[in-house]
Write a protein that holds these residues in place. Structure first.
Motif, PDB file in Angstrom:
ATOM      1  N   SER A   1       4.081   6.379  10.865  1.00  0.00           N
ATOM      2  CA  SER A   1       3.757   5.914  12.207  1.00  0.00           C
ATOM      3  C   SER A   1       3.682   7.156  13.094  1.00  0.00           C
ATOM      4  O   SER A   1       3.255   8.211  12.631  1.00  0.00           O
ATOM      5  CB  SER A   1       4.793   4.911  12.692  1.00  0.00           C
ATOM      6  OG  SER A   1       4.402   4.348  13.935  1.00  0.00           O
TER       7      SER A   1
ATOM      8  N   HIS B   1       2.199  -1.667   1.665  1.00  0.00           N
ATOM      9  CA  HIS B   1       2.803  -0.380   2.023  1.00  0.00           C
ATOM     10  C   HIS B   1       2.246   0.169   3.333  1.00  0.00           C
ATOM     11  O   HIS B   1       2.378   1.354   3.618  1.00  0.00           O
ATOM     12  CB  HIS B   1       2.571   0.633   0.900  1.00  0.00           C
ATOM     13  CG  HIS B   1       3.163   0.208  -0.407  1.00  0.00           C
ATOM     14  ND1 HIS B   1       4.522   0.219  -0.650  1.00  0.00           N
ATOM     15  CD2 HIS B   1       2.576  -0.271  -1.535  1.00  0.00           C
ATOM     16  CE1 HIS B   1       4.747  -0.214  -1.879  1.00  0.00           C
ATOM     17  NE2 HIS B   1       3.581  -0.522  -2.438  1.00  0.00           N
ATOM     18  N   GLU B   2       1.624  -0.697   4.137  1.00  0.00           N
ATOM     19  CA  GLU B   2       1.104  -0.279   5.422  1.00  0.00           C
ATOM     20  C   GLU B   2       2.259  -0.145   6.426  1.00  0.00           C
ATOM     21  O   GLU B   2       3.386  -0.558   6.164  1.00  0.00           O
ATOM     22  CB  GLU B   2       0.095  -1.308   5.962  1.00  0.00           C
ATOM     23  CG  GLU B   2      -1.013  -1.693   4.980  1.00  0.00           C
ATOM     24  CD  GLU B   2      -0.686  -2.908   4.121  1.00  0.00           C
ATOM     25  OE1 GLU B   2      -1.637  -3.545   3.634  1.00  0.00           O
ATOM     26  OE2 GLU B   2       0.520  -3.221   3.959  1.00  0.00           O
ATOM     27  N   ILE B   3       1.969   0.423   7.589  1.00  0.00           N
ATOM     28  CA  ILE B   3       2.949   0.415   8.666  1.00  0.00           C
ATOM     29  C   ILE B   3       3.266  -1.037   9.025  1.00  0.00           C
ATOM     30  O   ILE B   3       2.388  -1.883   9.056  1.00  0.00           O
ATOM     31  CB  ILE B   3       2.399   1.174   9.890  1.00  0.00           C
ATOM     32  CG1 ILE B   3       2.167   2.644   9.546  1.00  0.00           C
ATOM     33  CG2 ILE B   3       3.351   1.056  11.081  1.00  0.00           C
ATOM     34  CD1 ILE B   3       1.432   3.417  10.618  1.00  0.00           C
ATOM     35  N   CYS B   4       4.523  -1.314   9.261  1.00  0.00           N
ATOM     36  CA  CYS B   4       5.062  -2.655   9.535  1.00  0.00           C
ATOM     37  C   CYS B   4       5.353  -3.445   8.260  1.00  0.00           C
ATOM     38  O   CYS B   4       5.717  -4.628   8.329  1.00  0.00           O
ATOM     39  CB  CYS B   4       4.161  -3.495  10.439  1.00  0.00           C
ATOM     40  SG  CYS B   4       3.751  -2.736  12.018  1.00  0.00           S
ATOM     41  N   SER B   5       5.178  -2.859   7.096  1.00  0.00           N
ATOM     42  CA  SER B   5       5.413  -3.584   5.841  1.00  0.00           C
ATOM     43  C   SER B   5       6.869  -3.551   5.402  1.00  0.00           C
ATOM     44  O   SER B   5       7.291  -4.365   4.582  1.00  0.00           O
ATOM     45  CB  SER B   5       4.561  -2.979   4.718  1.00  0.00           C
ATOM     46  OG  SER B   5       5.016  -1.671   4.388  1.00  0.00           O
TER      47      SER B   5
ATOM     48  N   GLU C   1       6.706   1.491   3.897  1.00  0.00           N
ATOM     49  CA  GLU C   1       5.514   2.192   4.362  1.00  0.00           C
ATOM     50  C   GLU C   1       5.184   3.423   3.518  1.00  0.00           C
ATOM     51  O   GLU C   1       6.059   4.223   3.211  1.00  0.00           O
ATOM     52  CB  GLU C   1       5.682   2.626   5.824  1.00  0.00           C
ATOM     53  CG  GLU C   1       5.686   1.493   6.819  1.00  0.00           C
ATOM     54  CD  GLU C   1       7.054   0.892   7.067  1.00  0.00           C
ATOM     55  OE1 GLU C   1       7.996   1.243   6.315  1.00  0.00           O
ATOM     56  OE2 GLU C   1       7.188   0.073   7.996  1.00  0.00           O
ATOM     57  N   TRP C   2       3.909   3.539   3.162  1.00  0.00           N
ATOM     58  CA  TRP C   2       3.356   4.761   2.574  1.00  0.00           C
ATOM     59  C   TRP C   2       2.502   5.497   3.592  1.00  0.00           C
ATOM     60  O   TRP C   2       1.761   6.409   3.243  1.00  0.00           O
ATOM     61  CB  TRP C   2       2.506   4.418   1.348  1.00  0.00           C
ATOM     62  CG  TRP C   2       3.296   4.013   0.141  1.00  0.00           C
ATOM     63  CD1 TRP C   2       4.649   3.984  -0.007  1.00  0.00           C
ATOM     64  CD2 TRP C   2       2.760   3.577  -1.113  1.00  0.00           C
ATOM     65  NE1 TRP C   2       5.000   3.556  -1.264  1.00  0.00           N
ATOM     66  CE2 TRP C   2       3.853   3.296  -1.956  1.00  0.00           C
ATOM     67  CE3 TRP C   2       1.457   3.388  -1.583  1.00  0.00           C
ATOM     68  CZ2 TRP C   2       3.676   2.847  -3.272  1.00  0.00           C
ATOM     69  CZ3 TRP C   2       1.273   2.939  -2.888  1.00  0.00           C
ATOM     70  CH2 TRP C   2       2.375   2.672  -3.717  1.00  0.00           C
TER      71      TRP C   2
ATOM     72  N   CYS D   1       7.312  -5.199  12.864  1.00  0.00           N
ATOM     73  CA  CYS D   1       7.163  -4.144  13.864  1.00  0.00           C
ATOM     74  C   CYS D   1       7.632  -4.673  15.209  1.00  0.00           C
ATOM     75  O   CYS D   1       6.978  -5.532  15.802  1.00  0.00           O
ATOM     76  CB  CYS D   1       5.705  -3.700  13.978  1.00  0.00           C
ATOM     77  SG  CYS D   1       5.204  -2.481  12.756  1.00  0.00           S
TER      78      CYS D   1
ATOM     79  N   TYR E   1      -2.100  -0.996   9.313  1.00  0.00           N
ATOM     80  CA  TYR E   1      -1.022  -1.939   9.629  1.00  0.00           C
ATOM     81  C   TYR E   1      -1.005  -3.141   8.701  1.00  0.00           C
ATOM     82  O   TYR E   1      -2.060  -3.638   8.293  1.00  0.00           O
ATOM     83  CB  TYR E   1      -1.182  -2.454  11.073  1.00  0.00           C
ATOM     84  CG  TYR E   1      -0.967  -1.403  12.121  1.00  0.00           C
ATOM     85  CD1 TYR E   1       0.317  -0.986  12.469  1.00  0.00           C
ATOM     86  CD2 TYR E   1      -2.049  -0.810  12.766  1.00  0.00           C
ATOM     87  CE1 TYR E   1       0.512  -0.019  13.436  1.00  0.00           C
ATOM     88  CE2 TYR E   1      -1.865   0.161  13.733  1.00  0.00           C
ATOM     89  CZ  TYR E   1      -0.574   0.556  14.060  1.00  0.00           C
ATOM     90  OH  TYR E   1      -0.386   1.528  15.014  1.00  0.00           O
ATOM     91  N   LYS E   2       0.199  -3.610   8.420  1.00  0.00           N
ATOM     92  CA  LYS E   2       0.387  -4.936   7.834  1.00  0.00           C
ATOM     93  C   LYS E   2       0.457  -5.915   8.994  1.00  0.00           C
ATOM     94  O   LYS E   2       1.359  -5.832   9.844  1.00  0.00           O
ATOM     95  CB  LYS E   2       1.666  -5.009   7.000  1.00  0.00           C
ATOM     96  CG  LYS E   2       1.926  -6.400   6.412  1.00  0.00           C
ATOM     97  CD  LYS E   2       3.167  -6.414   5.572  1.00  0.00           C
ATOM     98  CE  LYS E   2       3.500  -7.838   5.108  1.00  0.00           C
ATOM     99  NZ  LYS E   2       2.409  -8.453   4.335  1.00  0.00           N
TER     100      LYS E   2
ATOM    101  N   TYR F   1       0.007   8.480  11.222  1.00  0.00           N
ATOM    102  CA  TYR F   1      -1.011   7.613  10.607  1.00  0.00           C
ATOM    103  C   TYR F   1      -1.676   8.248   9.385  1.00  0.00           C
ATOM    104  O   TYR F   1      -2.823   7.946   9.072  1.00  0.00           O
ATOM    105  CB  TYR F   1      -2.050   7.192  11.656  1.00  0.00           C
ATOM    106  CG  TYR F   1      -1.394   6.623  12.882  1.00  0.00           C
ATOM    107  CD1 TYR F   1      -0.712   5.408  12.816  1.00  0.00           C
ATOM    108  CD2 TYR F   1      -1.390   7.318  14.090  1.00  0.00           C
ATOM    109  CE1 TYR F   1      -0.059   4.892  13.924  1.00  0.00           C
ATOM    110  CE2 TYR F   1      -0.740   6.811  15.205  1.00  0.00           C
ATOM    111  CZ  TYR F   1      -0.068   5.598  15.117  1.00  0.00           C
ATOM    112  OH  TYR F   1       0.586   5.094  16.212  1.00  0.00           O
TER     113      TYR F   1
END
Length: 264
Positions: free
Chosen positions: A236, A225-229, A232-233, A181, A175-176, A245
């Motif tokens: 979710s 590039h995390e989830i919530c960024s 995303e790379w 999010c 996660y960012k 994930y």
């Protein structure tokens, strides 16, 4: 990509001189990349990146081992990484291709041993309190049990491939924090998930270094590039759920491949 320049032996120099009299010797000949074996779990097999081989291991054509092999044309390439693998699975099922001639080994392993998939399911389905409890269990396992499990794997790799360069790849932050999010788990739970990832990377890096292996930290390449960024790379929650994930194809090519390039 690193090119390995041909290092001539005395015999090769004599042959070169003999051939040069006829003008037949090539200049700046390039040596093929060494034999490469890719071990590990779903982050190495490429779950989440699509275009899978047949079978249960979900080995993706977009996974970083496949991309590295395509770019470097190793003398041989064996891809034994498998979705869901734990350290015991690597020992039992993945080491067959290793031998004295193996020049490069890559591996990511440990996340499944620590129960990350179960922890993430708990966080999504059971709320913050259950999430924090389950994540702490994972962190305790990482601190107290995982080092010995990694030692077993790394010892076995070195025994079977004594001449190989071994690249141990870590895991990104999921996660960012303070990101975009509006749904999902709480910010406190996201902090705990990332902290467990830090623990996993720290332990893995230490065990790798103590075995003379190179550790590749992908947290920096996945930063932003995390989830919530917003870019995303990492997936979710997905259908099928096993891709949740895990890195996308962009995460494999932009997050993992440059790190392997830097240490291979």
């Amino acid at each position: 990509m690193k090119l390995r320049r041909w290092a001539p032996t005395a015999t090769a120099v004599i042959a070169f001189l003999g051939l040069s009299l006829t003008g037949a010797a090539p200049a700046n000949a390039e040596e093929a990349a060494p034999s490469y074996v890719a071990l590990g779990d779903s982050y190495s097999s490429g779950v989440g990146a699509g275009d899978y081989e047949s079978g249960d291991c979900k080995r993706s054509a977009n996974a970083y081992p496949k991309l590295w092999s395509a770019a470097n044309s190793p003398a041989s390439f064996d891809f034994t990484a498998c979705s869901g693998a734990r350290t015991s699975d690597v020992l039992a099922n993945q080491l067959g291709p290793l031998n004295d001639a193996t020049g490069l080994v890559s591996i990511s392993i440990g996340g499944n041993d620590a129960g990350f998939a179960d922890a993430m399911q708990t966080c999504v389905l059971q709320g913050e309190s259950a999430c924090l409890t389950r994540i702490q269990e994972a962190r305790d396992y990482i601190a107290n049990t995982l080092p010995g499990k990694l030692d077993e794997v790394y010892d076995a790799i070195r025994a079977k491939a004594p001449n190989a360069k071994v690249a141990v790849l870590g895991y990104p932050h999921i996660y960012k924090l303070q990101g975009d999010c509006s749904v999902g788990i709480s910010e406190k739970s996201r902090e705990a998930v990332n902290a467990a990832s830090d623990d996993l990377n720290d332990v893995t890096a230490k065990r790798a270094a103590d075995h003379g292996f190179s550790f590749g930290d992908v947290r920096s390449t996945f930063a932003g590039h995390e989830i919530c960024s917003g870019d995303e790379w990492l997936h979710s929650v997905t259908i099928p759920v096993d891709e949740s994930y895990h890195p996308t194809a962009a995460g494999q090519s932009g997050g993992y491949l440059p790190v392997l390039d830097g240490i291979a």
